[in-house]
Write a protein that holds these residues in place. Structure first.
Motif, PDB file in Angstrom:
ATOM      1  N   LEU A  52       0.748  -1.318  -0.018  1.00  0.00           N
ATOM      2  CA  LEU A  52      -0.093   0.106   0.204  1.00  0.00           C
ATOM      3  C   LEU A  52       0.773   1.240   0.065  1.00  0.00           C
ATOM      4  O   LEU A  52       2.012   1.257   0.678  1.00  0.00           O
ATOM      5  CB  LEU A  52      -0.851  -0.036   1.389  1.00  0.00           C
ATOM      6  N   PRO A  53       0.348   2.347  -0.790  1.00  0.00           N
ATOM      7  CA  PRO A  53       0.930   3.639  -0.529  1.00  0.00           C
ATOM      8  C   PRO A  53       1.435   3.864   0.862  1.00  0.00           C
ATOM      9  O   PRO A  53       2.436   4.539   1.045  1.00  0.00           O
ATOM     10  CB  PRO A  53       0.413   4.627  -1.430  1.00  0.00           C
ATOM     11  N   ASP A  54       0.326   3.654   1.639  1.00  0.00           N
ATOM     12  CA  ASP A  54       0.422   4.254   3.126  1.00  0.00           C
ATOM     13  C   ASP A  54       0.154   3.012   4.068  1.00  0.00           C
ATOM     14  O   ASP A  54      -1.183   2.800   4.227  1.00  0.00           O
ATOM     15  CB  ASP A  54      -0.335   5.443   3.499  1.00  0.00           C
TER      16      ASP A  54
ATOM     17  N   TYR B  14       9.866   2.866  21.707  1.00  0.00           N
ATOM     18  CA  TYR B  14       9.484   3.314  20.328  1.00  0.00           C
ATOM     19  C   TYR B  14       9.200   4.772  20.255  1.00  0.00           C
ATOM     20  O   TYR B  14       8.474   5.511  21.161  1.00  0.00           O
ATOM     21  CB  TYR B  14       8.246   2.738  19.657  1.00  0.00           C
ATOM     22  N   ASP B  15       9.379   5.416  19.027  1.00  0.00           N
ATOM     23  CA  ASP B  15       9.194   6.912  18.689  1.00  0.00           C
ATOM     24  C   ASP B  15       7.893   6.903  17.967  1.00  0.00           C
ATOM     25  O   ASP B  15       7.842   6.436  17.034  1.00  0.00           O
ATOM     26  CB  ASP B  15      10.348   7.345  17.898  1.00  0.00           C
ATOM     27  N   GLU B  16       6.807   7.584  18.743  1.00  0.00           N
ATOM     28  CA  GLU B  16       5.571   7.350  17.912  1.00  0.00           C
ATOM     29  C   GLU B  16       5.255   8.445  17.353  1.00  0.00           C
ATOM     30  O   GLU B  16       5.480   9.722  17.711  1.00  0.00           O
ATOM     31  CB  GLU B  16       4.397   7.324  19.304  1.00  0.00           C
ATOM     32  N   ARG B  17       4.952   8.478  16.001  1.00  0.00           N
ATOM     33  CA  ARG B  17       4.778   9.454  15.101  1.00  0.00           C
ATOM     34  C   ARG B  17       3.451   9.211  14.231  1.00  0.00           C
ATOM     35  O   ARG B  17       2.909   8.277  14.018  1.00  0.00           O
ATOM     36  CB  ARG B  17       5.964   9.404  13.899  1.00  0.00           C
ATOM     37  N   PRO B  18       3.065  10.213  13.521  1.00  0.00           N
ATOM     38  CA  PRO B  18       1.798  10.222  13.088  1.00  0.00           C
ATOM     39  C   PRO B  18       1.745   9.448  11.662  1.00  0.00           C
ATOM     40  O   PRO B  18       0.749   9.027  11.123  1.00  0.00           O
ATOM     41  CB  PRO B  18       1.185  11.532  12.780  1.00  0.00           C
ATOM     42  N   THR B  19       2.833   9.426  11.254  1.00  0.00           N
ATOM     43  CA  THR B  19       3.057   8.742   9.776  1.00  0.00           C
ATOM     44  C   THR B  19       4.375   8.159   9.736  1.00  0.00           C
ATOM     45  O   THR B  19       5.281   8.389  10.393  1.00  0.00           O
ATOM     46  CB  THR B  19       2.888   9.944   8.579  1.00  0.00           C
ATOM     47  N   MET B  20       4.560   7.299   8.625  1.00  0.00           N
ATOM     48  CA  MET B  20       5.827   6.594   8.431  1.00  0.00           C
ATOM     49  C   MET B  20       6.779   7.517   8.157  1.00  0.00           C
ATOM     50  O   MET B  20       6.590   8.177   6.919  1.00  0.00           O
ATOM     51  CB  MET B  20       5.584   5.335   7.245  1.00  0.00           C
ATOM     52  N   PRO B  21       8.035   7.405   8.782  1.00  0.00           N
ATOM     53  CA  PRO B  21       9.072   8.490   8.483  1.00  0.00           C
ATOM     54  C   PRO B  21       9.753   7.755   7.125  1.00  0.00           C
ATOM     55  O   PRO B  21       9.578   6.853   6.768  1.00  0.00           O
ATOM     56  CB  PRO B  21       9.838   8.536   9.446  1.00  0.00           C
TER      57      PRO B  21
ATOM     58  N   GLY C 106      12.426   6.426   4.593  1.00  0.00           N
ATOM     59  CA  GLY C 106      13.156   5.285   5.053  1.00  0.00           C
ATOM     60  C   GLY C 106      12.869   4.162   5.800  1.00  0.00           C
ATOM     61  O   GLY C 106      13.725   3.312   6.026  1.00  0.00           O
ATOM     62  N   ALA C 107      11.695   4.476   6.587  1.00  0.00           N
ATOM     63  CA  ALA C 107      11.289   3.297   7.602  1.00  0.00           C
ATOM     64  C   ALA C 107      10.831   2.037   6.873  1.00  0.00           C
ATOM     65  O   ALA C 107      10.353   2.079   5.826  1.00  0.00           O
ATOM     66  CB  ALA C 107      10.248   4.027   8.485  1.00  0.00           C
ATOM     67  N   ILE C 108      11.085   0.899   7.537  1.00  0.00           N
ATOM     68  CA  ILE C 108      10.839  -0.387   7.016  1.00  0.00           C
ATOM     69  C   ILE C 108       9.604  -0.663   7.898  1.00  0.00           C
ATOM     70  O   ILE C 108       9.642  -0.810   9.189  1.00  0.00           O
ATOM     71  CB  ILE C 108      11.826  -1.482   7.239  1.00  0.00           C
ATOM     72  N   TYR C 109       8.188  -1.220   7.145  1.00  0.00           N
ATOM     73  CA  TYR C 109       7.253  -1.748   7.729  1.00  0.00           C
ATOM     74  C   TYR C 109       7.347  -2.979   8.342  1.00  0.00           C
ATOM     75  O   TYR C 109       7.677  -3.910   7.711  1.00  0.00           O
ATOM     76  CB  TYR C 109       6.049  -1.795   6.756  1.00  0.00           C
ATOM     77  N   LEU C 110       7.040  -3.106   9.606  1.00  0.00           N
ATOM     78  CA  LEU C 110       7.088  -4.323  10.497  1.00  0.00           C
ATOM     79  C   LEU C 110       6.063  -5.203  10.569  1.00  0.00           C
ATOM     80  O   LEU C 110       5.720  -6.415  10.686  1.00  0.00           O
ATOM     81  CB  LEU C 110       7.836  -4.259  11.774  1.00  0.00           C
ATOM     82  N   GLY C 111       4.617  -4.489  10.741  1.00  0.00           N
ATOM     83  CA  GLY C 111       3.494  -4.978  11.018  1.00  0.00           C
ATOM     84  C   GLY C 111       2.654  -4.017  11.756  1.00  0.00           C
ATOM     85  O   GLY C 111       2.844  -2.979  12.079  1.00  0.00           O
ATOM     86  N   GLU C 112       1.830  -4.891  12.533  1.00  0.00           N
ATOM     87  CA  GLU C 112       0.874  -3.946  13.298  1.00  0.00           C
ATOM     88  C   GLU C 112       0.338  -5.003  14.423  1.00  0.00           C
ATOM     89  O   GLU C 112       0.390  -6.212  14.491  1.00  0.00           O
ATOM     90  CB  GLU C 112      -0.499  -3.540  12.631  1.00  0.00           C
TER      91      GLU C 112
ATOM     92  N   VAL D 109      14.366   0.899  -3.294  1.00  0.00           N
ATOM     93  CA  VAL D 109      13.458   0.355  -2.341  1.00  0.00           C
ATOM     94  C   VAL D 109      12.171   0.563  -2.439  1.00  0.00           C
ATOM     95  O   VAL D 109      11.560   1.563  -2.686  1.00  0.00           O
ATOM     96  CB  VAL D 109      13.874   0.929  -0.942  1.00  0.00           C
ATOM     97  N   GLU D 110      11.184  -0.572  -2.301  1.00  0.00           N
ATOM     98  CA  GLU D 110       9.936  -0.523  -2.540  1.00  0.00           C
ATOM     99  C   GLU D 110       9.035  -1.355  -1.486  1.00  0.00           C
ATOM    100  O   GLU D 110       9.880  -2.001  -0.689  1.00  0.00           O
ATOM    101  CB  GLU D 110       9.443  -1.077  -3.893  1.00  0.00           C
ATOM    102  N   ARG D 111       7.923  -1.256  -1.596  1.00  0.00           N
ATOM    103  CA  ARG D 111       6.979  -2.089  -0.704  1.00  0.00           C
ATOM    104  C   ARG D 111       7.379  -1.851   0.625  1.00  0.00           C
ATOM    105  O   ARG D 111       7.625  -2.899   1.430  1.00  0.00           O
ATOM    106  CB  ARG D 111       6.818  -3.692  -1.114  1.00  0.00           C
ATOM    107  N   SER D 112       7.469  -0.896   1.004  1.00  0.00           N
ATOM    108  CA  SER D 112       7.676  -0.353   2.718  1.00  0.00           C
ATOM    109  C   SER D 112       8.927  -0.952   3.003  1.00  0.00           C
ATOM    110  O   SER D 112       8.784  -1.448   4.323  1.00  0.00           O
ATOM    111  CB  SER D 112       6.500  -0.854   3.436  1.00  0.00           C
ATOM    112  N   GLY D 113       9.925  -1.317   1.964  1.00  0.00           N
ATOM    113  CA  GLY D 113      11.214  -1.825   2.707  1.00  0.00           C
ATOM    114  C   GLY D 113      11.274  -3.355   2.321  1.00  0.00           C
ATOM    115  O   GLY D 113      12.397  -3.858   2.864  1.00  0.00           O
ATOM    116  N   TRP D 114      10.431  -4.052   1.974  1.00  0.00           N
ATOM    117  CA  TRP D 114      10.406  -5.532   1.720  1.00  0.00           C
ATOM    118  C   TRP D 114      10.619  -5.853   0.256  1.00  0.00           C
ATOM    119  O   TRP D 114      10.917  -7.084   0.297  1.00  0.00           O
ATOM    120  CB  TRP D 114       9.133  -6.084   2.148  1.00  0.00           C
TER     121      TRP D 114
END
Length: 321
Positions: free
Chosen positions: A51-53, A84-91, A93-99, A167-172
């Motif tokens: 997903l884009p976001d 963890y540093d809580e932020r409103p959006t993905m910074p 260069g961040a790599i998505y880990l899950g939820e 890098v694509e797909r949120s780092g994957w």
């Protein structure tokens, strides 16, 4: 093609400031839960990676991973906790880990901040140091974060054309810009095995680079075209010169130093005279259950965070014969 006993890979050389870290632990037998054995309390969200976001308006909890693979930790009630540093959006260069728990988790490579914001970070620590004490959610996220960061560090260029990847797909995914081919994260299979004599003794070995008196079980990489069971037999023959039979699978453990999956086994020795290949290991000896149980054997055993220790403890407790 050997892996040092205990679940470390040839690239697994800790930096000088942590090389001396080793728990003072020489008594085995209390069966340990391996903290990194399938300890995943979060949804990896593989569909969201495209997903884009991937956050989609949810809070993002970012885990900063420094160049020594240490992360911020604070000491909570009875056990350490990741910060963890809580932020409103993905910074960027961040790599998505899950939820988990309505929040999105991400890893971000970067240097330690000069100032600890709000005084929330008690210390910086690595997976070996705190992995065994973390809760399930933190342990699973830390193992995943270290593994994917290692992959990015080691795969900045395409193995096909040498071009710098995007890098694509949120780092994957990394993409070769010349031919469009996708490059995905890889895991290297390695076997780690406790060899016993069918009675009351097992073989432990040690690497020259380890602290004096520290022993662990044998291990090695699986070679192309080889089964894990064949790798067990080959590695034992190469390192200590004995044949094995009754090779039995125990469990597995991710070991992201840099990108291994340790496949744990026990095996029974056919012959017991050790013929050590000193290019592979420095020393190997037979130890009895009583020596390991009483602390009169090795000066140090693998830490409880490792699958090596898990297998040793289970054997000492009499689970394998």
């Amino acid at each position: 093609m050997s892996v040092p006993p205990g679940g470390s890979t040839p690239a697994d050389n800790p930096p000088p400031d942590v090389r001396g870290f080793w728990p003072d632990d020489r008594i085995a037998g209390a069966v340990t839960d391996v903290p990194l054995l399938s300890r995943t309390a979060h949804d990896r969200g593989h569909l969201s990676r495209s997903l884009p976001d991937p956050a989609q308006g949810r809070p993002v909890r970012v885990l900063l991973v420094d160049d020594q693979r240490a992360v911020p930790v604070r000491d909570g009630d009875g056990r350490p906790e990741l910060v963890y540093d809580e932020r409103p959006t993905m910074p960027e260069g961040a790599i998505y880990l899950g939820e988990a728990d309505g929040a999105v988790y991400a890893a971000l490579r970067g240097p330690r901040p000069d100032v600890t914001e709000g005084g929330q970070i008690g210390r910086w620590a690595g997976l070996r140091e705190v992995g065994g004490e973390l809760g399930d959610l933190d342990a699973g996220l830390l193992a995943q974060a270290v593994g994917i960061v290692e992959w990015h560090e080691r795969n900045r260029f395409s193995p096909m054309t040498g071009s710098r990847t995007t890098v694509e797909r949120s780092g994957w995914v990394q993409r070769d810009p010349e031919n469009g081919r996708e490059v995905f994260p890889r895991t290297d299979p390695a076997v780690i095995m406790l060899v016993h004599d069918g009675g009351d003794r097992c073989v432990l070995g040690r690497q020259a680079v380890w602290p004096a008196g520290r022993f662990s079980i044998l291990a090695g990489f699986v070679e192309p075209g080889e089964s894990a069971e064949a790798a067990v037999a080959r590695e034992v023959a190469e390192e200590v010169g004995i044949r094995v039979t009754d090779v039995r699978y125990v469990s597995s453990q991710p070991w992201p130093f840099p990108q291994s999956l340790m496949l744990g086994y026990v095996a029974r020795a056919v012959d017991t005279e050790l013929r050590i290949d000193h290019d592979e290991i420095e020393e190997a000896r037979w130890f009895t259950r009583d020596e390991l149980r009483s602390g009169t054997g090795p000066q140090a055993l693998p830490p409880t965070v490792s699958i090596a220790r898990h297998i040793i403890d289970r054997w000492v407790a009499g689970e394998f014969s």
